[in-house]
Design a protein around this motif. Sequence first.
Motif, PDB file in Angstrom:
ATOM      1  N   LEU A 160       0.823  -1.207   0.000  1.00 29.86           N
ATOM      2  CA  LEU A 160       0.000   0.000   0.000  1.00 29.86           C
ATOM      3  C   LEU A 160       0.858   1.259   0.000  1.00 29.86           C
ATOM      4  O   LEU A 160       0.562   2.225  -0.713  1.00 29.86           O
ATOM      5  N   LEU A 161       1.917   1.268   0.800  1.00 29.37           N
ATOM      6  CA  LEU A 161       2.801   2.436   0.837  1.00 29.37           C
ATOM      7  C   LEU A 161       3.491   2.633  -0.508  1.00 29.37           C
ATOM      8  O   LEU A 161       3.688   3.769  -0.955  1.00 29.37           O
ATOM      9  N   GLU A 162       3.870   1.539  -1.147  1.00 25.55           N
ATOM     10  CA  GLU A 162       4.454   1.644  -2.485  1.00 25.55           C
ATOM     11  C   GLU A 162       3.441   2.197  -3.474  1.00 25.55           C
ATOM     12  O   GLU A 162       3.777   3.007  -4.350  1.00 25.55           O
ATOM     13  N   MET A 163       2.179   1.784  -3.334  1.00 26.86           N
ATOM     14  CA  MET A 163       1.123   2.226  -4.230  1.00 26.86           C
ATOM     15  C   MET A 163       0.929   3.738  -4.169  1.00 26.86           C
ATOM     16  O   MET A 163       0.674   4.385  -5.187  1.00 26.86           O
ATOM     17  N   VAL A 164       1.052   4.312  -2.969  1.00 33.34           N
ATOM     18  CA  VAL A 164       0.831   5.751  -2.815  1.00 33.34           C
ATOM     19  C   VAL A 164       2.129   6.552  -2.903  1.00 33.34           C
ATOM     20  O   VAL A 164       2.169   7.739  -2.559  1.00 33.34           O
ATOM     21  N   GLY A 165       3.194   5.915  -3.344  1.00 37.01           N
ATOM     22  CA  GLY A 165       4.428   6.643  -3.623  1.00 37.01           C
ATOM     23  C   GLY A 165       5.299   6.966  -2.437  1.00 37.01           C
ATOM     24  O   GLY A 165       6.063   7.943  -2.480  1.00 37.01           O
ATOM     25  N   VAL A 166       5.218   6.177  -1.366  1.00 40.85           N
ATOM     26  CA  VAL A 166       6.089   6.372  -0.198  1.00 40.85           C
ATOM     27  C   VAL A 166       7.397   5.623  -0.439  1.00 40.85           C
ATOM     28  O   VAL A 166       7.390   4.414  -0.667  1.00 40.85           O
ATOM     29  N   ASN A 167       8.527   6.339  -0.374  1.00 46.11           N
ATOM     30  CA  ASN A 167       9.809   5.689  -0.575  1.00 46.11           C
ATOM     31  C   ASN A 167      10.252   4.943   0.691  1.00 46.11           C
ATOM     32  O   ASN A 167       9.828   5.273   1.793  1.00 46.11           O
ATOM     33  N   GLU A 168      11.051   3.941   0.523  1.00 49.97           N
ATOM     34  CA  GLU A 168      11.556   3.108   1.629  1.00 49.97           C
ATOM     35  C   GLU A 168      10.420   2.667   2.568  1.00 49.97           C
ATOM     36  O   GLU A 168      10.438   2.953   3.763  1.00 49.97           O
ATOM     37  N   PRO A 169       9.418   1.978   2.049  1.00 46.54           N
ATOM     38  CA  PRO A 169       8.248   1.626   2.865  1.00 46.54           C
ATOM     39  C   PRO A 169       8.576   0.785   4.091  1.00 46.54           C
ATOM     40  O   PRO A 169       7.935   0.960   5.134  1.00 46.54           O
ATOM     41  N   ASP A 170       9.561  -0.114   3.990  1.00 48.98           N
ATOM     42  CA  ASP A 170       9.928  -0.919   5.164  1.00 48.98           C
ATOM     43  C   ASP A 170      10.403  -0.030   6.306  1.00 48.98           C
ATOM     44  O   ASP A 170      10.084  -0.270   7.477  1.00 48.98           O
TER      45      ASP A 170
END
Length: 351
Positions: A160-170
């Motif tokens: 989900l974080l990748e989907m909304v363009g958040v870098n380094e989601p982990d």
Amino acid sequence: MAETKTVKRVKAHIVPKKPAPTPDEPPVLSVQNLHTSFITDSGEVRAVNGVSFDLYKGKILGVVGESGSGKSVTAYSILQILDQNGRIVEGDIVFRDKSLLSYSQKEMDAFRGNKCSIIFQDPMTSLNPVFTVGYQLREALQLHTKYKTKQQATERAVQLLEMVGVNEPDKRLRQYPFELSGGMRQRVMIAMALACEPDILIADEPTTALDVTIQAQILELMKDLQEELGMAIILVTHDLGVIATMCDEIIVMYGGRVCERGTAEDIFYRPCHEYTKGLLKSLPNTDNMKERLVPISGTPINLLNMPEGCAFCPRCENAMKICLTEQPEELLMPDGHYAACWMNVKEAMDT
């Protein structure tokens, strides 16, 4: 009687689009003659007074108006998350042919999140400051989706974080909200709202407190996600610039009522309600940036003491006697959009 003045086009704020054809399928959500009030020590505050609209799958509906116009209360009424002193006193809200007002508490809990999610207006305070981003995302996923184990929820949170363009989601999952910027927090809130893949997303002032560059990124993100996932969006805002290029249909609210509804082209190029014209006059004219802005005169309406007639009448330069005593009905304009203003009736009679 003073004639209505022509409103200049605001070219930089809009890409004209043709009116969208009426979808063949029924609306995913239908708000019908909604009245919502709050009981206070001073009396009844009638925040929403007869609002109606249909929302279709894959479409974006913009709801615009100044503070106190009833736009956010309309959104909260749909989800039934009003304050304790608030209640829906009349009307209906229909989701896929069933009234939400007939839902049990359990059914309403399932509707929130699973079928309809909301992004609140302040990204700085929407997340709990004492829990990590990962904890809050996993909690939403484990409560409302098929991702029940911690590992499953974590993997989905990263997606989900990748989907909304958040870098380094982990890395972001291990951080607390105060460690993120306002734009990043708003992206997290969008990810949380999309966790259950809802049919409807309500965005209540989603760009409040964000700088202009981040605002554009958030709006572009919402548009992309809407096209990718096919969900319907209700975009609540006071900013005409925000809705101009985003929405398939726009409704303008004042005093808890709908003043005008139509496409962005209708609202910006052919405004027919005096309040809409006033809003446009208060926008900068890109053809002449030295031109002085014209504010709407008077003060916002007192919802404790609503006038019998048009809510905008006390502030309208072209008000007539009938405006004081009778509420105007929505009138179909020659170009196909609707406005509730007695001036249009007068002009139709004069032609």
